[in-house]
Design a protein around this motif. Sequence first.
Motif, PDB file in Angstrom:
ATOM      1  N   GLY A  13      -0.784  -6.228  -5.641  1.00 26.38           N
ATOM      2  CA  GLY A  13       0.043  -5.104  -6.074  1.00 26.38           C
ATOM      3  C   GLY A  13       0.554  -5.453  -7.467  1.00 26.38           C
ATOM      4  N   ILE A  14       1.427  -4.615  -8.012  1.00 24.25           N
ATOM      5  CA  ILE A  14       1.862  -4.832  -9.398  1.00 24.25           C
ATOM      6  C   ILE A  14       2.703  -6.107  -9.548  1.00 24.25           C
ATOM      7  CG2 ILE A  14       4.008  -3.436  -9.352  1.00 24.25           C
ATOM      8  CD1 ILE A  14       2.974  -2.239 -12.078  1.00 24.25           C
ATOM      9  N   VAL A  15       3.430  -6.496  -8.484  1.00 17.72           N
ATOM     10  CA  VAL A  15       4.266  -7.697  -8.569  1.00 17.72           C
ATOM     11  C   VAL A  15       3.382  -8.951  -8.540  1.00 17.72           C
ATOM     12  CG1 VAL A  15       6.079  -9.034  -7.413  1.00 17.72           C
ATOM     13  CG2 VAL A  15       6.315  -6.559  -7.625  1.00 17.72           C
ATOM     14  N   GLU A  34      -6.271 -10.830  -1.765  1.00 22.21           N
ATOM     15  CA  GLU A  34      -5.882  -9.453  -1.446  1.00 22.21           C
ATOM     16  C   GLU A  34      -6.707  -8.982  -0.257  1.00 22.21           C
ATOM     17  OE1 GLU A  34      -3.663  -6.863  -2.382  1.00 22.21           O
ATOM     18  OE2 GLU A  34      -4.807  -5.890  -0.789  1.00 22.21           O
ATOM     19  N   LYS A  35      -6.047  -8.344   0.690  1.00 24.25           N
ATOM     20  CA  LYS A  35      -6.772  -7.918   1.902  1.00 24.25           C
ATOM     21  C   LYS A  35      -7.619  -6.663   1.676  1.00 24.25           C
ATOM     22  CE  LYS A  35      -2.766  -5.595   4.015  1.00 24.25           C
ATOM     23  NZ  LYS A  35      -3.076  -4.185   3.875  1.00 24.25           N
ATOM     24  N   GLN A  43       2.056   0.162  -2.132  1.00 27.81           N
ATOM     25  CA  GLN A  43       3.204   0.709  -2.885  1.00 27.81           C
ATOM     26  C   GLN A  43       2.896   0.949  -4.367  1.00 27.81           C
ATOM     27  OE1 GLN A  43       7.208  -1.112  -1.680  1.00 27.81           O
ATOM     28  NE2 GLN A  43       5.703  -2.727  -1.333  1.00 27.81           N
ATOM     29  N   SER A  44       2.146   0.022  -4.985  1.00 26.24           N
ATOM     30  CA  SER A  44       1.934   0.116  -6.437  1.00 26.24           C
ATOM     31  C   SER A  44       1.081   1.307  -6.846  1.00 26.24           C
ATOM     32  CB  SER A  44       1.316  -1.186  -6.972  1.00 26.24           C
ATOM     33  OG  SER A  44       2.152  -2.259  -6.632  1.00 26.24           O
ATOM     34  N   ASN A  47       3.529   5.783  -5.597  1.00 20.99           N
ATOM     35  CA  ASN A  47       4.967   5.875  -5.892  1.00 20.99           C
ATOM     36  C   ASN A  47       5.246   7.056  -6.815  1.00 20.99           C
ATOM     37  OD1 ASN A  47       4.303   4.912  -8.515  1.00 20.99           O
ATOM     38  ND2 ASN A  47       4.212   2.851  -7.662  1.00 20.99           N
ATOM     39  N   SER A  48       6.454   7.118  -7.378  1.00 21.26           N
ATOM     40  CA  SER A  48       6.834   8.275  -8.210  1.00 21.26           C
ATOM     41  C   SER A  48       6.359   8.141  -9.646  1.00 21.26           C
ATOM     42  CB  SER A  48       8.358   8.441  -8.233  1.00 21.26           C
ATOM     43  OG  SER A  48       8.864   8.621  -6.955  1.00 21.26           O
ATOM     44  N   VAL A  50       7.737   6.516 -12.056  1.00 17.02           N
ATOM     45  CA  VAL A  50       8.839   6.617 -13.026  1.00 17.02           C
ATOM     46  C   VAL A  50       9.112   5.255 -13.665  1.00 17.02           C
ATOM     47  CG1 VAL A  50      11.304   7.143 -13.304  1.00 17.02           C
ATOM     48  CG2 VAL A  50       9.876   8.563 -11.818  1.00 17.02           C
ATOM     49  N   VAL A 170      -4.697 -12.903   4.378  1.00 14.47           N
ATOM     50  CA  VAL A 170      -4.147 -14.218   4.751  1.00 14.47           C
ATOM     51  C   VAL A 170      -3.624 -14.143   6.177  1.00 14.47           C
ATOM     52  CG1 VAL A 170      -2.346 -15.915   4.229  1.00 14.47           C
ATOM     53  CG2 VAL A 170      -3.601 -14.796   2.360  1.00 14.47           C
ATOM     54  N   TYR A 224       5.908  13.582  -0.646  1.00 14.48           N
ATOM     55  CA  TYR A 224       6.029  14.389  -1.872  1.00 14.48           C
ATOM     56  C   TYR A 224       5.297  15.716  -1.702  1.00 14.48           C
ATOM     57  CZ  TYR A 224       6.859   9.880  -4.290  1.00 14.48           C
ATOM     58  OH  TYR A 224       7.335   8.659  -4.699  1.00 14.48           O
ATOM     59  N   ALA A 372      11.235  -6.231  -2.692  1.00 11.30           N
ATOM     60  CA  ALA A 372      10.911  -5.750  -4.048  1.00 11.30           C
ATOM     61  C   ALA A 372      10.613  -4.260  -3.997  1.00 11.30           C
ATOM     62  CB  ALA A 372       9.736  -6.526  -4.626  1.00 11.30           C
ATOM     63  N   ALA A 376      10.864  -2.025  -8.616  1.00 12.39           N
ATOM     64  CA  ALA A 376      10.063  -3.236  -8.844  1.00 12.39           C
ATOM     65  C   ALA A 376       8.813  -2.962  -9.668  1.00 12.39           C
ATOM     66  CB  ALA A 376       9.707  -3.891  -7.518  1.00 12.39           C
ATOM     67  N   THR A 378       8.702  -0.879 -12.330  1.00 11.99           N
ATOM     68  CA  THR A 378       9.223  -0.967 -13.704  1.00 11.99           C
ATOM     69  C   THR A 378       9.521  -2.420 -14.070  1.00 11.99           C
ATOM     70  OG1 THR A 378      10.337   1.149 -13.303  1.00 11.99           O
ATOM     71  CG2 THR A 378      11.040  -0.077 -15.250  1.00 11.99           C
TER      72      THR A 378
HETATM   73  C1  LIG Z   1       7.516   6.257  -2.390  1.00 10.61           C
HETATM   74  C2  LIG Z   1       7.787   5.218  -3.436  1.00 10.61           C
HETATM   75  C3  LIG Z   1       8.250   5.580  -4.706  1.00 10.61           C
HETATM   76  C4  LIG Z   1       8.502   4.603  -5.671  1.00 10.61           C
HETATM   77  N1  LIG Z   1       8.818   4.988  -6.946  1.00 10.61           N
HETATM   78  C5  LIG Z   1       8.955   4.035  -7.901  1.00 10.61           C
HETATM   79  C6  LIG Z   1       9.155   4.400  -9.260  1.00 10.61           C
HETATM   80  O1  LIG Z   1       9.132   5.575  -9.614  1.00 10.61           O
HETATM   81  N2  LIG Z   1       9.365   3.418 -10.176  1.00 10.61           N
HETATM   82  C7  LIG Z   1       9.384   2.092  -9.815  1.00 10.61           C
HETATM   83  O2  LIG Z   1       9.629   1.250 -10.672  1.00 10.61           O
HETATM   84  N3  LIG Z   1       9.162   1.711  -8.546  1.00 10.61           N
HETATM   85  C8  LIG Z   1       8.912   2.649  -7.594  1.00 10.61           C
HETATM   86  N4  LIG Z   1       8.637   2.285  -6.305  1.00 10.61           N
HETATM   87  C9  LIG Z   1       8.618   0.877  -5.965  1.00 10.61           C
HETATM   88  C10 LIG Z   1       7.321   0.191  -6.386  1.00 10.61           C
HETATM   89  O3  LIG Z   1       6.203   1.014  -6.157  1.00 10.61           O
HETATM   90  C11 LIG Z   1       7.207  -1.095  -5.579  1.00 10.61           C
HETATM   91  O4  LIG Z   1       8.423  -1.772  -5.673  1.00 10.61           O
HETATM   92  C12 LIG Z   1       6.113  -2.012  -6.144  1.00 10.61           C
HETATM   93  O5  LIG Z   1       4.899  -1.293  -6.217  1.00 10.61           O
HETATM   94  C13 LIG Z   1       5.972  -3.216  -5.246  1.00 10.61           C
HETATM   95  O6  LIG Z   1       4.828  -3.909  -5.643  1.00 10.61           O
HETATM   96  P1  LIG Z   1       4.280  -5.094  -4.761  1.00 10.61           P
HETATM   97  O7  LIG Z   1       3.198  -5.727  -5.536  1.00 10.61           O
HETATM   98  O8  LIG Z   1       5.441  -5.941  -4.334  1.00 10.61           O
HETATM   99  O9  LIG Z   1       3.765  -4.414  -3.403  1.00 10.61           O
HETATM  100  P2  LIG Z   1       2.418  -3.656  -3.072  1.00 10.61           P
HETATM  101  O10 LIG Z   1       1.988  -2.770  -4.161  1.00 10.61           O
HETATM  102  O11 LIG Z   1       2.611  -3.037  -1.736  1.00 10.61           O
HETATM  103  O12 LIG Z   1       1.343  -4.816  -2.971  1.00 10.61           O
HETATM  104  C14 LIG Z   1       1.294  -5.762  -1.911  1.00 10.61           C
HETATM  105  C15 LIG Z   1      -0.160  -6.147  -1.723  1.00 10.61           C
HETATM  106  O13 LIG Z   1      -0.245  -7.202  -0.779  1.00 10.61           O
HETATM  107  C16 LIG Z   1      -1.403  -7.011   0.004  1.00 10.61           C
HETATM  108  N5  LIG Z   1      -1.252  -7.772   1.253  1.00 10.61           N
HETATM  109  C17 LIG Z   1      -0.327  -7.563   2.229  1.00 10.61           C
HETATM  110  N6  LIG Z   1      -0.465  -8.481   3.198  1.00 10.61           N
HETATM  111  C18 LIG Z   1      -1.492  -9.278   2.837  1.00 10.61           C
HETATM  112  C19 LIG Z   1      -2.113 -10.406   3.451  1.00 10.61           C
HETATM  113  N7  LIG Z   1      -1.708 -10.916   4.623  1.00 10.61           N
HETATM  114  N8  LIG Z   1      -3.164 -10.994   2.808  1.00 10.61           N
HETATM  115  C20 LIG Z   1      -3.608 -10.516   1.609  1.00 10.61           C
HETATM  116  N9  LIG Z   1      -3.063  -9.443   0.995  1.00 10.61           N
HETATM  117  C21 LIG Z   1      -1.998  -8.841   1.599  1.00 10.61           C
HETATM  118  C22 LIG Z   1      -1.444  -5.497   0.202  1.00 10.61           C
HETATM  119  O14 LIG Z   1      -2.730  -5.045   0.572  1.00 10.61           O
HETATM  120  C23 LIG Z   1      -0.996  -5.002  -1.159  1.00 10.61           C
HETATM  121  O15 LIG Z   1      -2.076  -4.734  -2.017  1.00 10.61           O
HETATM  122  C24 LIG Z   1       8.342   3.234  -5.334  1.00 10.61           C
HETATM  123  C25 LIG Z   1       7.860   2.872  -4.076  1.00 10.61           C
HETATM  124  C26 LIG Z   1       7.546   3.848  -3.149  1.00 10.61           C
HETATM  125  C27 LIG Z   1       6.938   3.432  -1.846  1.00 10.61           C
END
Ligand SMILES: Cc1cc2nc3c(=O)[nH]c(=O)nc-3n(C[C@H](O)[C@H](O)[C@H](O)COP(=O)(O)OP(=O)(O)OC[C@H]3O[C@@H](n4cnc5c(N)ncnc54)[C@H](O)[C@@H]3O)c2cc1C
Length: 392
Positions: A13-15, A34-35, A43-44, A47-48, A50, A170, A224, A372, A376, A378
């Motif tokens: 994801g983006i984090v 990545e799975k 989530q990445s 989302n919105s 923004v 994992v 949405y 996160a 998160a 942004t």
């Molecule tokens: C409805 C909604 C609206 C939002 N709007 C905004 C916004 O406008 N602006 C903003 O800044 N933020 C926004 N956010 C928040 C933002 O999208 C998230 O905080 C951010 O994308 C989190 O990124 P991440 O990498 O932590 O998680 P994710 O993008 O969920 O990535 C996690 C990754 O881990 C992988 N994974 C999980 N378990 C395993 C495993 N066991 N083995 C291997 N891979 C695994 C998943 O497949 C996934 O690809 C919003 C979120 C949502 C849901």
Amino acid sequence: MNNSYDFIVIGAGIVGASTALELKKQGHQVLILEKEKSPGLHQSGRNSGVIHSGIYYKPNSFKSNLCIRGRELLLEFIDIEKVPNRVEGKLVVDDQISKIEDLFLRAQNLGMKDVSIFDKKEILEKEPYCKFESALYVPQAGVVDYKVVTEKIISKFLSLGGEVKYFNQVNAIEDSRYLKKIFTSHNQFETEFLINCAGLYSDTVAKLDNLEPNLQIIPFRGEYFTIDSNKSKYVNNMIYPIANPNLPFLGIHLTKTIDGNIEAGPNAVLAFAKEGYDWSTFNVKEFASTISYKGMWKLGKKYLKTGLSEMYRSLNKKVFLTEISKFIPDINANDLTPRVSGVRAQAVDINGNLVDDFVFESKDNSLHVLNAPSPAATSSFAIGEYIASKVS
Ligand SMILES: Cc1cc2nc3c(=O)[nH]c(=O)nc-3n(C[C@H](O)[C@H](O)[C@H](O)COP(=O)(O)OP(=O)(O)OC[C@H]3O[C@@H](n4cnc5c(N)ncnc54)[C@H](O)[C@@H]3O)c2cc1C
């Protein structure tokens, strides 16, 4: 095949992607596991879109500091990588001027430039169809497609020699002397340091690493609607309500996306699975884990009415429409088409509190990102910078 790395990051994801890129820039051997088949599918990519200004978050919290720094780094990256974006600001509206003034004070304390209070006439100059009497204009807010950003970060990471292995979920983690052994659905890897950025599954992965976090990820779906393109002129940028200070969700808002569509949402409905993108997706094990969690019961007691009304609104388009009509009239039910939903990975602590700030928990040779949610995306580059500075 070399299966040994300085750092393994779980989650593209983006984090996870931003963290891996930062570590790669420092010259380390980095692998992302990545799975799914490609980056940003949860989530990445749902989302919105923004780019948050950072105005809402408690001063000096991770959210506040990392959002403000992350926004700067994000704008720099999308400018260099030519990712389409628009930074033309948003209106935060309310008819109670005192609420707008409070938010204005917060912007001043954060040193945010050019934030101003608008009266009705000024509102109509920016958003000619908006019905409110007063608003805060926040020029720092913008829009971007975070899935595209995530893909660009991964491309940059690969170009520097980083590796990503898709279809590798994992499933187990073992400590072996000074190394961690990571077992996926297909392979086995070793790393000196593990970083968990698994989003909705970050609590599950933490437990695989023998951590007992004092919280659990509860999935809250955000739904949405896209408003008919004939009415795209009804919103120029973004119109937000004043957020409820007791909830980490910003409330239903209207956003003109990078493609020029107006989107309304998201609500916040308890999902029946971590990746429960609609009412029909039900995972018995995950749902049982949600409802048997003590913190969830306590949360339910506090927010039963809010939770039920969110569910009712989710099932009833007319109620959703009422919410939209508060911002702009002349939208009717036929103008609304459902858009793909997203599910927030929202940590809830054992006392039933929705954990507000980002949470990072470290062990000897691992670090887990345990909360996160928004903003998160942004903040992602600043989160990556922060993690890299802690673990390098
Ligand atoms: C409805 C909604 C609206 C939002 N709007 C905004 C916004 O406008 N602006 C903003 O800044 N933020 C926004 N956010 C928040 C933002 O999208 C998230 O905080 C951010 O994308 C989190 O990124 P991440 O990498 O932590 O998680 P994710 O993008 O969920 O990535 C996690 C990754 O881990 C992988 N994974 C999980 N378990 C395993 C495993 N066991 N083995 C291997 N891979 C695994 C998943 O497949 C996934 O690809 C919003 C979120 C949502 C849901």
